[in-house]
Design a protein around this motif. Sequence first.
Motif, PDB file in Angstrom:
ATOM      1  N   GLU A  81       0.598  -0.958  -0.081  1.00 29.33           N
ATOM      2  CA  GLU A  81       0.050   0.204   0.404  1.00 29.33           C
ATOM      3  C   GLU A  81       0.577   1.525  -0.054  1.00 29.33           C
ATOM      4  OE1 GLU A  81      -3.538   1.819   2.666  1.00 29.33           O
ATOM      5  OE2 GLU A  81      -3.405  -0.074   2.495  1.00 29.33           O
ATOM      6  N   LYS A 116       0.529   4.556  -2.589  1.00 28.07           N
ATOM      7  CA  LYS A 116       0.250   5.700  -2.668  1.00 28.07           C
ATOM      8  C   LYS A 116       1.802   6.779  -3.144  1.00 28.07           C
ATOM      9  CE  LYS A 116      -0.081   8.948   1.032  1.00 28.07           C
ATOM     10  NZ  LYS A 116      -0.055   8.717   2.397  1.00 28.07           N
ATOM     11  N   GLU A 157       1.344   9.441  -6.327  1.00 25.80           N
ATOM     12  CA  GLU A 157       1.591  10.616  -5.964  1.00 25.80           C
ATOM     13  C   GLU A 157       2.282  11.253  -7.022  1.00 25.80           C
ATOM     14  OE1 GLU A 157       3.530  11.029  -2.037  1.00 25.80           O
ATOM     15  OE2 GLU A 157       1.651  10.747  -0.936  1.00 25.80           O
TER      16      GLU A 157
END
Length: 191
Positions: free
Chosen positions: A145, A149, A153
Amino acid sequence: MVPEHIVLKQISSNFINGLACHKFRPKDGEQTLPVIKIKEMHDGITAETEQVSENIPSKHKIFDGDILFSWSATLEVMYWYGGSGGLNQHIFKVNPKSHFPKEYVYEQLNSYIINFVKMAEARKTTMGHITTDHLEQSKIPLPPESLLKQFTEKIRPIHLKIGQTKQENRELTKLRDWLLPMLMNGQARVE
């Protein structure tokens, strides 16, 4: 550490197959949407683009930023930025599951296309296509995870810029198509 793998179909809440739009021809005076076929995925909406009733089921309507996946003939994935339309058969609209960023889903599908091409070629049909079984058999790595992420981004601003540029190009094309005839027949001049 070996990454976990999941079935490709699990990153999407659904792969919505398009309609047989000829069954939803608009009646006189009815609002319409352009039919988005594989040709429109490549060329955009043109004067030759067919129309469909605006009263098609909402799940078959597409909008700017939707992920489209043509699963027949030309196997490809793209973000749609051609305006609202009706989804024709032979194209999936891909809706990512809420916990998978759209950018991750797009990149996974796009990088997996070569595998789908090989699957279609192995079937030896004249018009290569994939089936939902192929989606069920296809496995992709699932990053942790935190990595997902970080990836999102970094890649999201790039995807947003691509979408913005495609929308600007669409508007500039409309302006060109409006201005060019006036320039050609002398109604407008460039000093």
